[in-house]
Design a protein around this motif. Structure first.
Motif, PDB file in Angstrom:
ATOM      1  N   ASP A  41       0.865  -1.175   0.000  1.00 31.17           N
ATOM      2  CA  ASP A  41       0.000   0.000   0.000  1.00 31.17           C
ATOM      3  C   ASP A  41       0.906   1.230   0.000  1.00 31.17           C
ATOM      4  O   ASP A  41       1.389   1.659   1.046  1.00 31.17           O
ATOM      5  CB  ASP A  41      -0.898  -0.043   1.249  1.00 31.17           C
ATOM      6  N   ILE A  42       1.139   1.781  -1.187  1.00 29.90           N
ATOM      7  CA  ILE A  42       2.162   2.814  -1.342  1.00 29.90           C
ATOM      8  C   ILE A  42       1.526   4.194  -1.431  1.00 29.90           C
ATOM      9  O   ILE A  42       0.825   4.502  -2.400  1.00 29.90           O
ATOM     10  CB  ILE A  42       3.036   2.528  -2.577  1.00 29.90           C
ATOM     11  N   THR A  43       1.797   5.013  -0.401  1.00 30.00           N
ATOM     12  CA  THR A  43       1.271   6.380  -0.354  1.00 30.00           C
ATOM     13  C   THR A  43       2.387   7.417  -0.284  1.00 30.00           C
ATOM     14  O   THR A  43       2.115   8.610  -0.372  1.00 30.00           O
ATOM     15  CB  THR A  43       0.350   6.568   0.876  1.00 30.00           C
ATOM     16  N   ILE A  44       3.600   6.986  -0.125  1.00 31.58           N
ATOM     17  CA  ILE A  44       4.745   7.887   0.087  1.00 31.58           C
ATOM     18  C   ILE A  44       4.904   8.842  -1.097  1.00 31.58           C
ATOM     19  O   ILE A  44       4.912   8.424  -2.247  1.00 31.58           O
ATOM     20  CB  ILE A  44       6.016   7.045   0.337  1.00 31.58           C
ATOM     21  N   LEU A  50      10.888   6.793  -1.395  1.00 31.20           N
ATOM     22  CA  LEU A  50      10.299   5.683  -2.148  1.00 31.20           C
ATOM     23  C   LEU A  50      11.395   4.815  -2.770  1.00 31.20           C
ATOM     24  O   LEU A  50      11.276   3.588  -2.777  1.00 31.20           O
ATOM     25  CB  LEU A  50       9.332   6.183  -3.221  1.00 31.20           C
ATOM     26  N   ARG A  53      12.564   2.474  -0.156  1.00 26.85           N
ATOM     27  CA  ARG A  53      11.572   1.426   0.122  1.00 26.85           C
ATOM     28  C   ARG A  53      11.527   0.399  -1.000  1.00 26.85           C
ATOM     29  O   ARG A  53      11.347  -0.789  -0.755  1.00 26.85           O
ATOM     30  CB  ARG A  53      10.174   2.012   0.324  1.00 26.85           C
ATOM     31  N   ARG A  78      -1.443   5.139  -4.188  1.00 26.21           N
ATOM     32  CA  ARG A  78      -2.456   6.140  -3.881  1.00 26.21           C
ATOM     33  C   ARG A  78      -1.783   7.302  -3.170  1.00 26.21           C
ATOM     34  O   ARG A  78      -0.573   7.281  -2.954  1.00 26.21           O
ATOM     35  CB  ARG A  78      -3.592   5.530  -3.052  1.00 26.21           C
ATOM     36  N   GLY A  79      -2.536   8.312  -2.824  1.00 22.24           N
ATOM     37  CA  GLY A  79      -1.963   9.479  -2.160  1.00 22.24           C
ATOM     38  C   GLY A  79      -0.889  10.123  -3.011  1.00 22.24           C
ATOM     39  O   GLY A  79      -0.963  10.138  -4.242  1.00 22.24           O
ATOM     40  N   ALA A  81       1.982   9.154  -3.811  1.00 23.50           N
ATOM     41  CA  ALA A  81       2.703   8.238  -4.707  1.00 23.50           C
ATOM     42  C   ALA A  81       2.119   8.249  -6.115  1.00 23.50           C
ATOM     43  O   ALA A  81       2.828   7.978  -7.086  1.00 23.50           O
ATOM     44  CB  ALA A  81       2.680   6.820  -4.145  1.00 23.50           C
ATOM     45  N   ARG A 161       2.037  -1.258   4.567  1.00 19.90           N
ATOM     46  CA  ARG A 161       1.913   0.151   4.214  1.00 19.90           C
ATOM     47  C   ARG A 161       3.297   0.777   4.009  1.00 19.90           C
ATOM     48  O   ARG A 161       4.180   0.632   4.847  1.00 19.90           O
ATOM     49  CB  ARG A 161       1.157   0.882   5.301  1.00 19.90           C
ATOM     50  N   ASP A 163       4.598   4.336   3.627  1.00 17.49           N
ATOM     51  CA  ASP A 163       4.301   5.773   3.662  1.00 17.49           C
ATOM     52  C   ASP A 163       5.421   6.550   4.313  1.00 17.49           C
ATOM     53  O   ASP A 163       6.433   6.046   4.658  1.00 17.49           O
ATOM     54  CB  ASP A 163       3.000   6.036   4.393  1.00 17.49           C
TER      55      ASP A 163
END
Length: 163
Positions: A41-44, A50, A53, A78-79, A81, A161, A163
């Motif tokens: 779940d990538i939001t960063i 990133l 990660r 999402r977010g 990213a 996650r 983030d």
């Protein structure tokens, strides 16, 4: 001198292999598993973070293979990213372009691996005015990655996650 440099180069190429050979196993945690199902779940929204990660994600994939698991990795962007998965970097700040291009290369390498699938949230991509045609090849635009997360978790994926 040339012989010394050749020897050092040869030795340096062996270091990653030697390090992996000495790496502990995860046999207790993965006992009885055939597949390793992870939903990232990538939001960063920070390109440098990133990149770091993604290195760990690649190592995780390699660790699965090394220990006899078949990787099944889903990526849900999402977010913040979502802005880094557009094929074009025209919308980015100049200081982020090089790092985001590096991210693109890493994602392309990951997508080439067996068992890797990537999705982007249309809610998040709207923020950046991105459509399916704007995304990196291989990343599928979906309606809502919250639903993706729910669905993949019900199929046995562990959500991690980023983030």
């Amino acid at each position: 001198m040339k012989m010394l440099l050749t020897s050092l180069l040869g030795f340096s190429l062996l270091l990653p292999t030697a390090a992996l050979a000495d790496k502990p196993s995860d046999e207790r945690a993965i006992a009885g598993l055939e597949n390793g199902r992870i939903l990232w779940d990538i939001t960063i929204g920070d390109p440098e973070r990133l990149i770091a990660r993604l290195s760990v994600i690649e190592e995780t994939y390699d660790d699965m293979v090394r220990q006899g698991l078949e990787p099944e990795m889903m990526f849900a962007f999402r977010g913040g990213a979502a802005g880094m998965i557009a094929a074009s970097t025209d919308h980015l700040e100049l200081e982020d372009v090089s790092a985001v291009r590096h991210i693109h290369e890493r994602l392309e390498d990951l997508l080439a691996r067996e068992g890797v699938h990537m999705e982007a949230c249309s809610i998040a991509t709207r923020r950046f005015d991105l459509t399916q045609d704007d995304l990196l090849p291989g990343i599928q635009l979906v309606g809502n990655t919250f639903l993706s997360i729910m669905g993949y978790e019900s199929q046995g994926y562990a959500t991690i996650r980023i983030d």
